[in-house]
Design a protein around this motif. Structure first.
Motif, short mmCIF file in Angstrom:
data_model
loop_
_atom_site.label_atom_id
_atom_site.label_comp_id
_atom_site.label_asym_id
_atom_site.label_seq_id
_atom_site.Cartn_x
_atom_site.Cartn_y
_atom_site.Cartn_z
N UNK A 1 0.83 -1.20 0.00
CA UNK A 1 0.00 0.00 0.00
C UNK A 1 0.87 1.25 0.00
N UNK A 2 1.94 1.25 0.80
CA UNK A 2 2.83 2.41 0.85
C UNK A 2 3.42 2.71 -0.53
N UNK A 3 3.88 1.68 -1.21
CA UNK A 3 4.49 1.86 -2.53
C UNK A 3 3.46 2.40 -3.52
N UNK A 4 2.27 1.82 -3.52
CA UNK A 4 1.23 2.27 -4.44
C UNK A 4 0.83 3.72 -4.16
N UNK A 5 0.68 4.05 -2.89
CA UNK A 5 0.29 5.41 -2.52
C UNK A 5 1.37 6.41 -2.88
N UNK A 6 2.61 6.07 -2.62
CA UNK A 6 3.72 6.98 -2.93
C UNK A 6 3.76 7.28 -4.43
N UNK A 7 3.62 6.28 -5.25
CA UNK A 7 3.64 6.46 -6.70
C UNK A 7 2.48 7.34 -7.16
N UNK A 8 1.28 7.04 -6.69
CA UNK A 8 0.11 7.81 -7.10
C UNK A 8 0.19 9.25 -6.61
N UNK A 9 0.60 9.45 -5.37
CA UNK A 9 0.74 10.80 -4.83
C UNK A 9 1.80 11.58 -5.62
N UNK A 10 2.90 10.91 -5.95
CA UNK A 10 3.98 11.58 -6.68
C UNK A 10 3.53 12.03 -8.06
N UNK B 1 -2.72 -1.14 -5.36
CA UNK B 1 -2.01 -2.11 -4.52
C UNK B 1 -2.56 -3.52 -4.66
N UNK B 2 -3.62 -3.68 -5.47
CA UNK B 2 -4.26 -4.97 -5.71
C UNK B 2 -4.74 -5.62 -4.43
N UNK B 3 -5.39 -4.80 -3.62
CA UNK B 3 -5.96 -5.29 -2.37
C UNK B 3 -7.47 -5.43 -2.53
N UNK B 4 -8.00 -6.53 -2.12
CA UNK B 4 -9.43 -6.75 -2.24
C UNK B 4 -10.25 -6.04 -1.18
N UNK B 5 -9.62 -5.69 -0.07
CA UNK B 5 -10.33 -5.07 1.04
C UNK B 5 -10.28 -3.55 0.89
N UNK B 6 -11.42 -2.94 0.65
CA UNK B 6 -11.48 -1.50 0.47
C UNK B 6 -11.12 -0.71 1.72
N UNK B 7 -11.17 -1.36 2.87
CA UNK B 7 -10.85 -0.69 4.13
C UNK B 7 -9.40 -0.90 4.55
N UNK B 8 -8.56 -1.40 3.63
CA UNK B 8 -7.18 -1.76 3.99
C UNK B 8 -6.37 -0.57 4.48
N UNK B 9 -6.57 0.60 3.87
CA UNK B 9 -5.80 1.78 4.28
C UNK B 9 -6.19 2.19 5.70
N UNK B 10 -7.49 2.21 5.96
CA UNK B 10 -7.94 2.55 7.30
C UNK B 10 -7.42 1.58 8.35
N UNK B 11 -7.38 0.31 8.00
CA UNK B 11 -6.93 -0.71 8.95
C UNK B 11 -5.44 -0.60 9.23
N UNK B 12 -4.64 -0.45 8.18
CA UNK B 12 -3.19 -0.48 8.34
C UNK B 12 -2.59 0.89 8.69
#
Length: 218
Positions: free
Chosen positions: A20-29, A45-56
């Motif tokens: 998630x960090x890598x995906x977010x950094x690229x998109x933000x950049x 980030x190819x995560x199936x859980x839409x709440x993954x950012x909130x959780x992690x």
């Protein structure tokens, strides 16, 4: 148990967090903070859980801070080492090198493509998040020491002009690195063949900036 503790105790959680960090950094950049949604990050980030950012991580602010922390620790350690490796009588150029080299060496170590310099540039232009970069990257004890020593090496520059040039110095560092990072990622021609060459060009430019004549308007 906190969100961070849960993810840290699980190897799978650690892997998800890093993805998630890598995906977010690229998109933000590439697009800026405000233009990127949690849904876009989760999809990238190819995560199936839409709440993954909130959780992690929690909020977008927490995510931005986590990206900065991921890079900031290594940059800080490089700066500390650069300071300790200096000779007994460092001059202006030595102290400017202590400003530039930790960032450029870090970006070189990441390899191509990287997104951190562009991420930092995007955050600096966003009034909601810029304080994170300012606090983490520009208010560390080692960097504060470097900036103070740069000022001491320029006793002829008045305090007001020195403050102005310090802002220009910071801007030159971040945005030049961001532009070179972009050129490298896109495979386009560049004035520099690699990060060490870019670093020396930046050091030359910042030294020239800081030593330039002072013009006063009455």
């Amino acid at each position: 148990m906190s969100v961070e503790t849960r993810s840290r105790r699980s190897p799978r959680g650690d892997n998800t967090r890093a993805t998630i960090l890598t995906a977010a950094e690229k998109l933000f950049a590439e697009h800026g903070i405000a233009a990127v949604s949690h849904r876009q990050i989760v999809a990238a980030a190819r995560q199936g859980n839409g709440a993954a950012i909130g959780y992690h991580f929690g909020t977008t602010t927490d995510l931005v801070r986590a990206i900065e922390d991921k890079h900031g620790d290594h940059i800080e350690s490089l700066r500390t080492r650069t300071i300790s490796d200096m000779g007994s009588s460092p001059g202006l150029r030595d102290w400017v090198a202590c400003l530039v080299l930790p960032l450029t060496d870090h970006l070189s170590a990441i390899g191509t493509p990287s997104w951190y310099a562009r991420f930092a540039a995007q955050v600096l232009t966003d009034p909601t998040y810029r304080r994170i970069i300012i606090k983490n990257s520009f208010e560390s004890a080692s960097l504060h020491h470097v900036v103070e020593e740069i000022g001491r090496a320029l006793p002829e520059v008045p305090e007001q002009e020195l403050a102005e040039r310090s802002v220009m110095m910071r801007t030159m560092l971040i945005y030049t690195c961001a532009e070179f990072e972009r050129v490298l990622a896109e495979g386009n021609p560049s004035p520099w063949p690699h990060w060490p060459a870019a670093a020396h060009g930046l050091i030359d430019g910042i030294v020239a900036l800081m030593q330039g004549p002072v013009t006063r308007l009455d």
